[in-house]
Design a protein around this motif. Structure first.
Motif, PDB file in Angstrom:
ATOM      1  N   TRP A  89       3.212   5.840  -3.095  1.00 13.02           N
ATOM      2  CA  TRP A  89       4.345   6.585  -3.624  1.00 13.02           C
ATOM      3  C   TRP A  89       4.400   6.521  -5.150  1.00 13.02           C
ATOM      4  CZ3 TRP A  89       6.169  10.342  -1.130  1.00 13.02           C
ATOM      5  CH2 TRP A  89       6.249  10.329   0.252  1.00 13.02           C
ATOM      6  N   LEU A  90       4.003   5.410  -5.718  1.00 13.91           N
ATOM      7  CA  LEU A  90       3.966   5.281  -7.169  1.00 13.91           C
ATOM      8  C   LEU A  90       2.893   6.211  -7.752  1.00 13.91           C
ATOM      9  CD1 LEU A  90       5.180   3.840  -9.588  1.00 13.91           C
ATOM     10  CD2 LEU A  90       3.439   2.079  -9.321  1.00 13.91           C
ATOM     11  N   GLN A  91       1.731   6.251  -7.101  1.00 11.75           N
ATOM     12  CA  GLN A  91       0.681   7.163  -7.551  1.00 11.75           C
ATOM     13  C   GLN A  91       1.101   8.625  -7.385  1.00 11.75           C
ATOM     14  OE1 GLN A  91      -2.738   5.974  -5.255  1.00 11.75           O
ATOM     15  NE2 GLN A  91      -3.363   4.394  -6.714  1.00 11.75           N
ATOM     16  N   PHE A  92       1.766   8.935  -6.274  1.00 10.29           N
ATOM     17  CA  PHE A  92       2.240  10.290  -6.043  1.00 10.29           C
ATOM     18  C   PHE A  92       3.281  10.684  -7.089  1.00 10.29           C
ATOM     19  CE2 PHE A  92       5.208  13.306  -4.124  1.00 10.29           C
ATOM     20  CZ  PHE A  92       4.338  14.330  -3.804  1.00 10.29           C
ATOM     21  N   LEU A  93       4.201   9.766  -7.392  1.00 14.15           N
ATOM     22  CA  LEU A  93       5.221  10.016  -8.406  1.00 14.15           C
ATOM     23  C   LEU A  93       4.572  10.196  -9.782  1.00 14.15           C
ATOM     24  CD1 LEU A  93       8.252  10.232  -8.993  1.00 14.15           C
ATOM     25  CD2 LEU A  93       8.237   7.772  -9.400  1.00 14.15           C
ATOM     26  N   ASN A  94       3.578   9.367 -10.097  1.00 10.05           N
ATOM     27  CA  ASN A  94       2.850   9.471 -11.363  1.00 10.05           C
ATOM     28  C   ASN A  94       2.146  10.832 -11.448  1.00 10.05           C
ATOM     29  OD1 ASN A  94       1.641   8.895 -13.780  1.00 10.05           O
ATOM     30  ND2 ASN A  94       0.024   7.633 -12.903  1.00 10.05           N
ATOM     31  N   PHE A  95       1.508  11.262 -10.356  1.00 12.07           N
ATOM     32  CA  PHE A  95       0.836  12.562 -10.340  1.00 12.07           C
ATOM     33  C   PHE A  95       1.836  13.691 -10.528  1.00 12.07           C
ATOM     34  CE2 PHE A  95      -0.512  16.300  -7.884  1.00 12.07           C
ATOM     35  CZ  PHE A  95      -1.661  16.630  -8.585  1.00 12.07           C
TER      36      PHE A  95
ATOM     37  N   GLU B 214       0.829  -1.206   0.000  1.00 14.87           N
ATOM     38  CA  GLU B 214       0.000   0.000   0.000  1.00 14.87           C
ATOM     39  C   GLU B 214       0.866   1.259   0.000  1.00 14.87           C
ATOM     40  OE1 GLU B 214      -3.316   0.416  -0.256  1.00 14.87           O
ATOM     41  OE2 GLU B 214      -3.418  -1.735  -0.581  1.00 14.87           O
ATOM     42  N   VAL B 215       1.973   1.240   0.743  1.00 18.12           N
ATOM     43  CA  VAL B 215       2.867   2.399   0.775  1.00 18.12           C
ATOM     44  C   VAL B 215       3.535   2.570  -0.584  1.00 18.12           C
ATOM     45  CG1 VAL B 215       4.948   3.347   1.842  1.00 18.12           C
ATOM     46  CG2 VAL B 215       3.219   2.247   3.264  1.00 18.12           C
ATOM     47  N   ALA B 216       3.977   1.465  -1.190  1.00 14.96           N
ATOM     48  CA  ALA B 216       4.611   1.523  -2.508  1.00 14.96           C
ATOM     49  C   ALA B 216       3.605   2.030  -3.543  1.00 14.96           C
ATOM     50  CB  ALA B 216       5.143   0.160  -2.895  1.00 14.96           C
TER      51      ALA B 216
END
Length: 112
Positions: free
Chosen positions: A9-15, A4-6
């Motif tokens: 962070w992946l969604q945040f990086l994508n955004f 869930e944390v990964a």
């Protein structure tokens, strides 16, 4: 590392990457449109300058053919000469008219 944390962070990086790409595209399009407008203005100015160039060439040709100050001085002198001659001829004609009247008066009165 938790899944869930990964994922977060992946969604945040994508955004963040999507936001940066969007800002870059917006900025580059704004500059592209500005550059196109400047290019259009330059073309318009070139066309107007070409028109002014031909007009200036025409005016320069006319100015070269115009009389100079020396030419105008000569014309003025000739006009003065003609005016003096005309005035002299007017005086002579007036004298002749007076003389003719005098002769006619003498002849009609019978004093001759």
């Amino acid at each position: 590392m938790d899944y869930e944390v990964a994922k977060f962070w992946l969604q945040f990086l994508n955004f963040a990457v999507t936001l940066c790409v969007g800002l870059y595209v917006w900025s580059s399009n704004r500059h592209r449109v500005t550059n196109e407008r400047i290019g259009d203005l330059e073309k318009g100015i070139d066309v107007r300058l070409d028109a002014h160039d031909s007009r200036l060439a025409t005016l320069e040709g006319q100015v070269k053919a115009a009389p100079t100050h020396a030419d105008l001085a000569q014309i003025h002198e000739k006009i003065n000469t003609v005016a003096q001659c005309s005035s002299r001829m007017e005086g002579e004609m007036k004298s002749q008219t007076d003389l003719l009247r005098l002769v006619l008066n003498k002849m009609t009165r019978g004093d001759a």
